[in-house]
Design an enzyme around this catalytic site. Structure first.
Site, PDB file in Angstrom:
ATOM      1  N   ARG A   7       0.676  -1.320   0.016  1.00 39.35           N
ATOM      2  CA  ARG A   7      -0.067  -0.021  -0.063  1.00 39.35           C
ATOM      3  C   ARG A   7       0.911   1.187  -0.090  1.00 39.35           C
ATOM      4  O   ARG A   7       0.688   2.210  -0.739  1.00 39.35           O
ATOM      5  CB  ARG A   7      -0.920  -0.197   1.157  1.00 39.35           C
ATOM      6  CG  ARG A   7      -1.982  -1.192   1.247  1.00 39.35           C
ATOM      7  CD  ARG A   7      -2.669  -1.136   2.445  1.00 39.35           C
ATOM      8  NE  ARG A   7      -1.909  -1.460   3.607  1.00 39.35           N
ATOM      9  CZ  ARG A   7      -2.300  -0.871   4.777  1.00 39.35           C
ATOM     10  NH1 ARG A   7      -3.057  -0.072   5.155  1.00 39.35           N
ATOM     11  NH2 ARG A   7      -1.269  -1.093   5.946  1.00 39.35           N
ATOM     12  N   SER A  34      -5.539   4.055   4.664  1.00 42.05           N
ATOM     13  CA  SER A  34      -5.439   2.781   4.657  1.00 42.05           C
ATOM     14  C   SER A  34      -4.988   2.254   3.292  1.00 42.05           C
ATOM     15  O   SER A  34      -4.112   1.716   3.235  1.00 42.05           O
ATOM     16  CB  SER A  34      -6.921   1.877   4.879  1.00 42.05           C
ATOM     17  OG  SER A  34      -6.628   0.617   5.184  1.00 42.05           O
ATOM     18  N   GLU A  55     -18.806   3.639  -3.210  1.00 43.45           N
ATOM     19  CA  GLU A  55     -17.963   3.379  -4.261  1.00 43.45           C
ATOM     20  C   GLU A  55     -18.634   3.288  -5.525  1.00 43.45           C
ATOM     21  O   GLU A  55     -17.972   3.511  -6.449  1.00 43.45           O
ATOM     22  CB  GLU A  55     -17.627   1.920  -3.830  1.00 43.45           C
ATOM     23  CG  GLU A  55     -16.806   1.743  -2.540  1.00 43.45           C
ATOM     24  CD  GLU A  55     -17.669   1.949  -1.356  1.00 43.45           C
ATOM     25  OE1 GLU A  55     -17.216   1.601  -0.135  1.00 43.45           O
ATOM     26  OE2 GLU A  55     -19.133   1.947  -1.264  1.00 43.45           O
ATOM     27  N   PHE A  80     -14.930  -4.187  -1.649  1.00 41.05           N
ATOM     28  CA  PHE A  80     -15.698  -3.329  -2.041  1.00 41.05           C
ATOM     29  C   PHE A  80     -15.441  -2.900  -3.466  1.00 41.05           C
ATOM     30  O   PHE A  80     -16.307  -2.541  -4.264  1.00 41.05           O
ATOM     31  CB  PHE A  80     -15.727  -2.115  -1.057  1.00 41.05           C
ATOM     32  CG  PHE A  80     -16.087  -2.491   0.325  1.00 41.05           C
ATOM     33  CD1 PHE A  80     -16.978  -3.343   0.732  1.00 41.05           C
ATOM     34  CD2 PHE A  80     -14.988  -2.080   1.353  1.00 41.05           C
ATOM     35  CE1 PHE A  80     -17.210  -3.573   1.757  1.00 41.05           C
ATOM     36  CE2 PHE A  80     -15.374  -2.430   2.772  1.00 41.05           C
ATOM     37  CZ  PHE A  80     -16.248  -3.207   2.933  1.00 41.05           C
ATOM     38  N   ASP A 114     -10.952  -8.241  10.463  1.00 44.49           N
ATOM     39  CA  ASP A 114     -12.356  -7.433  10.141  1.00 44.49           C
ATOM     40  C   ASP A 114     -13.345  -8.720   9.657  1.00 44.49           C
ATOM     41  O   ASP A 114     -14.491  -8.631   9.195  1.00 44.49           O
ATOM     42  CB  ASP A 114     -12.297  -6.444   9.276  1.00 44.49           C
ATOM     43  CG  ASP A 114     -11.685  -5.057   9.822  1.00 44.49           C
ATOM     44  OD1 ASP A 114     -12.231  -5.234  10.977  1.00 44.49           O
ATOM     45  OD2 ASP A 114     -11.171  -4.259   9.093  1.00 44.49           O
ATOM     46  N   ARG A 164      -2.690  -6.027   2.604  1.00 42.31           N
ATOM     47  CA  ARG A 164      -2.594  -5.061   3.505  1.00 42.31           C
ATOM     48  C   ARG A 164      -1.202  -4.940   4.180  1.00 42.31           C
ATOM     49  O   ARG A 164      -0.792  -3.778   4.771  1.00 42.31           O
ATOM     50  CB  ARG A 164      -3.400  -5.279   4.521  1.00 42.31           C
ATOM     51  CG  ARG A 164      -3.966  -4.369   5.707  1.00 42.31           C
ATOM     52  CD  ARG A 164      -4.913  -5.106   6.787  1.00 42.31           C
ATOM     53  NE  ARG A 164      -5.055  -4.225   7.814  1.00 42.31           N
ATOM     54  CZ  ARG A 164      -5.951  -3.031   8.107  1.00 42.31           C
ATOM     55  NH1 ARG A 164      -6.704  -3.125   6.682  1.00 42.31           N
ATOM     56  NH2 ARG A 164      -5.935  -2.415   8.999  1.00 42.31           N
TER      57      ARG A 164
END
Length: 311
Positions: A7, A34, A55, A80, A114, A164
């Protein structure tokens, strides 16, 4: 060599390329700190659009920017990016071959805390099934930069899948980068392991252990699940006792099915590793989930032994 976060490397590369190309613009769905698109916001606030948790609207808006000659990058979590905005990606962007770059962060089960709602096990299948879409699945931070450069140079819709968590640098600098071309991370004679994304790390570890057991393993990374040079995949499997395909994505619609299709009629046995058509769940670490779903180096080694006929 070292360790980098995909990222962060993505955000840095966006800033670098944005300084060279004023047509690059960035859209965010309220996750900039993030996805690390926030780095672009700091550098070029007038070319950064915070769209909020919307989105679908973000994706349609990006299509309009592309029609105006811009190179838009949309950003949100992979689950998403591919799922919530699917209709807009398909109908508004892919059918018209618009120059929009969809970036899915926290892919696979890397958002370990999550659970199923935030873990993308189906994004590779979804995006690969859309005509005109190029699907990038880089294995580390180094390759992430190369993928972003390639996406900017390519005129058309792209999907870039990012992990991530921090990853060791394993992409060979001398290999160069060509869309659709497999990259050999390790040479071997007995078994060929095909991977994409983060699975190359476990495959290299497993291959090292297998070498000590007398099994010579080639590790072949697939930078773009789509397109893919099928002849190159087939050639790299020639003479092997067996093949292992590893991916942190659903067994249905991913690299496993693609390699099995490419190798049809060759007689080469194929061992598959993937998320076996189930949702993820919360865990204390990414590695814990990889082990639970039998996607870690230990389980890759078991598949290598079977492919070599030594299980």
């Amino acid at each position: 060599m070292g360790t980098h976060n995909q990222r962060v490397e993505y955000g840095k590369k966006l800033v670098e390329l944005g300084g060279k190309n004023p047509d690059i613009v960035v859209l965010e769905a309220d996750l900039g700190k993030s996805t690390m698109s926030c780095l672009f916001e700091e550098a070029f606030p007038d070319r950064y659009f915070e769209m909020g948790i919307a989105e679908q609207n973000m994706t349609s808006f990006a299509g309009g920017l592309a029609l105006a000659g811009k190179i838009p990058f949309t950003n949100t979590f992979a689950v998403f990016a591919s799922g919530r905005a699917y209709d807009q990606i398909r109908q508004s962007i892919a059918t018209a071959k618009l120059n929009v770059k969809v970036v899915g962060s926290s892919s696979g089960m890397s958002d370990f805390g999550d659970g199923a709602t935030h873990q993308s096990i189906d994004d590779v299948a979804i995006m690969s099934a859309i005509p005109n879409m190029t699907v990038f699945t880089p294995c580390d931070g180094v390759e992430t930069g190369l993928a972003v450069e390639a996406a900017v140079a390519l005129d058309g819709p792209c999907y870039i899948r990012l992990c991530r968590n921090d990853l060791e640098d394993i992409y060979p600098a001398q290999a160069g980068y060509r869309i659709g071309e497999p990259v050999v991370l390790r040479e071997g004679e007995d078994v060929a392991v095909y991977t994409h994304g983060i699975m190359a790390h476990g495959a290299l570890e497993a291959a090292g252990t297998a070498q000590k057991e007398g099994i010579s393993v080639a590790v072949i990374h697939i930078p773009t699940v789509k397109p893919l040079n099928e002849d190159a995949v087939k050639k790299l499997a020639e003479g092997k006792k067996g093949v292992v395909v590893c991916e942190e994505a659903n067994i249905r619609g991913g690299l496993n099915m693609l390699v099995s299709y490419i190798l049809r009629g060759t007689g080469i046995p194929v061992e598959s590793m993937a998320v076996m058509d189930v949702f993820g769940q919360s865990g204390s670490s990414h590695q814990e989930l990889l082990a639970y779903y039998e996607l870690d180096a230990e389980n890759i080694l078991k598949k290598i032994r079977r492919a070599a006929g030594k299980s």
